[in-house]
Design an enzyme around this catalytic site. Structure first.
Site, PDB file in Angstrom:
ATOM      1  N   LYS A  35      35.926  25.491   7.256  1.00  0.00           N
ATOM      2  CA  LYS A  35      36.520  25.563   6.135  1.00  0.00           C
ATOM      3  C   LYS A  35      37.352  26.270   5.356  1.00  0.00           C
ATOM      4  O   LYS A  35      37.956  26.429   4.995  1.00  0.00           O
ATOM      5  CB  LYS A  35      35.371  27.463   5.877  1.00  0.00           C
ATOM      6  CG  LYS A  35      35.498  28.392   4.960  1.00  0.00           C
ATOM      7  CD  LYS A  35      34.948  29.702   4.719  1.00  0.00           C
ATOM      8  CE  LYS A  35      35.605  30.249   5.915  1.00  0.00           C
ATOM      9  NZ  LYS A  35      35.303  31.873   6.086  1.00  0.00           N
ATOM     10  N   ARG A 127      26.656  41.695   4.073  1.00  0.00           N
ATOM     11  CA  ARG A 127      27.070  40.008   2.732  1.00  0.00           C
ATOM     12  C   ARG A 127      24.992  40.135   2.623  1.00  0.00           C
ATOM     13  O   ARG A 127      24.895  40.765   2.348  1.00  0.00           O
ATOM     14  CB  ARG A 127      27.426  39.882   4.261  1.00  0.00           C
ATOM     15  CG  ARG A 127      28.271  38.950   2.689  1.00  0.00           C
ATOM     16  CD  ARG A 127      29.463  38.389   3.768  1.00  0.00           C
ATOM     17  NE  ARG A 127      29.194  37.735   4.296  1.00  0.00           N
ATOM     18  CZ  ARG A 127      30.192  35.741   4.921  1.00  0.00           C
ATOM     19  NH1 ARG A 127      31.106  35.833   4.500  1.00  0.00           N
ATOM     20  NH2 ARG A 127      29.185  35.406   5.395  1.00  0.00           N
TER      21      ARG A 127
END
Length: 355
Positions: A35, A127
């Site tokens: 990423k 999260r």
């Protein structure tokens, strides 16, 4: 051309191999995460040359262009509108919503393509994931995956430190192992994959304190910059300087250190103030906040001080640096994780790879 990022591929490969060896020596698989570097092809090719078990990314656009024989692992929980592409471009995905799992099941049948699901558990970082106390919801999701013809309940996983800053420890990771055991008994499935987090779990790995039953880690910063992110420190035997930022001096002039006139907000809505330090030799570099965060850079040359940046320019103080700088000279900086991430996201920064 400048600005640019120079990547030392030998150092990066060393870090990749060291991380992979650490995991394999303790019986864990490892997913190397692309990423941060937007799945740049040279870095993907480098991962392909390692013994890493998976290539992982949070962005479908990145996973689309990755060419690899390794399983491709989607880290960001999917949106319902992404179900078709998740099945098409990924072998494994992390999920937490029943609606999305059902859509993935439909797409997997339509495409006649098996797909592995990792159910995410929220152990307190707040999260993504089913909150760990809501076991009925976890069981519902697990059974939905089990009942889907082309889906496999491959495992469960957790994300820690990324939002709430919650540190992995024996208590929360043992809870994950306990949930995996419970799901196996409730579903009759083997559920072989228990992913104990990211680079913040590397300190526990190094100390041999990961609970038995954790079978995987997903590592980005650990191999990119050699850091374990629990204490934000460099691991012994790893390189922290595989990435170097370079920018050339576009302007070099002596100016006051304190702006002149009535002060208000800057271009980013910030109230700024400056100490009057007398006249400075100030250099302007052609890289601004649109490209890279100034506070993610550390000058490599003695006496160079970063003063700040605008959208387009990085302003540095060279008063206490060597005296022979000239327009066109190149300044070099070490980069932290966010600096690497932003630089790779910016199309305005060149990336050069040295072998």
């Amino acid at each position: 051309m400048y600005p640019r990022v120079i990547v030392d591929m030998k150092k990066l490969k060393h870090n990749m191999d060291a991380i992979t060896a650490m995991c394999h020596q303790q019986g864990l698989s490892v997913a190397l995460v692309t990423k941060c570097v937007c799945a740049a092809e040279p870095i993907v090719e480098l991962i392909n040359s390692t013994q890493a078990d998976f290539i992982a990314d949070s962005r479908l656009l990145n996973l689309k262009r990755i060419k690899t024989d390794k399983p491709k692992y989607l880290l960001r929980i999917a949106q319902p509108c992404e179900a078709e592409e998740v099945i098409e471009y990924c072998d494994i995905s992390q999920q937490s919503e029943l609606m999305t799992i059902r859509l993935l099941a439909e797409q997997a049948e339509l495409q006649d393509k098996p797909h592995k699901i990792v159910l995410m558990v929220d152990l307190g970082d707040l999260r993504e994931g089913v909150f760990y106390k809501n076991r009925d919801e976890l069981k519902t999701l697990a059974l939905a995956v089990k009942d889907a013809k082309m889906l496999e309940l491959f495992g469960i996983g957790v994300n820690l430190t990324c939002f709430g800053g919650i540190i992995p420890d024996e208590d929360n990771l043992n809870e994950l192992v306990s949930i995996a055991k419970w799901l196996r008994s409730e579903t009759g499935l083997s559920i072989p994959f228990v992913s104990g987090g990211n680079s913040s779990s590397l300190l526990m790995l190094k100390k041999g304190k990961l609970p038995k039953g954790i079978t995987n880690l997903r590592i980005g910063e650990g191999y990119l910059l050699g850091n374990e992110t629990d204490t934000c420190s460099r691991m012994e035997g790893f390189y922290g300087d595989a990435f170097t930022f370079e920018a050339s001096i576009a302007e070099l002039k002596r100016k006051p250190s304190k702006p002149i006139g009535r002060s208000g907000y800057n271009a980013f809505g910030e109230e700024v103030s400056f100490e009057d330090r007398g006249e400075m030799l100030r250099a302007i570099l052609a890289a601004g906040r649109q490209d890279i965060p100034f506070d993610g850079l550390s000058p490599l040359e003695e006496g160079v001080e970063i003063l700040g940046s605008s959208s387009d320019h990085l302003i540095v103080n060279l008063t206490n640096a060597r005296s022979d700088f000239a327009v066109g000279d190149v300044l070099r900086f070490n980069m932290n994780y966010v600096a690497v991430l932003d630089a790779y996201t910016s199309e305005f920064i060149e990336k050069d790879y040295i072998y």
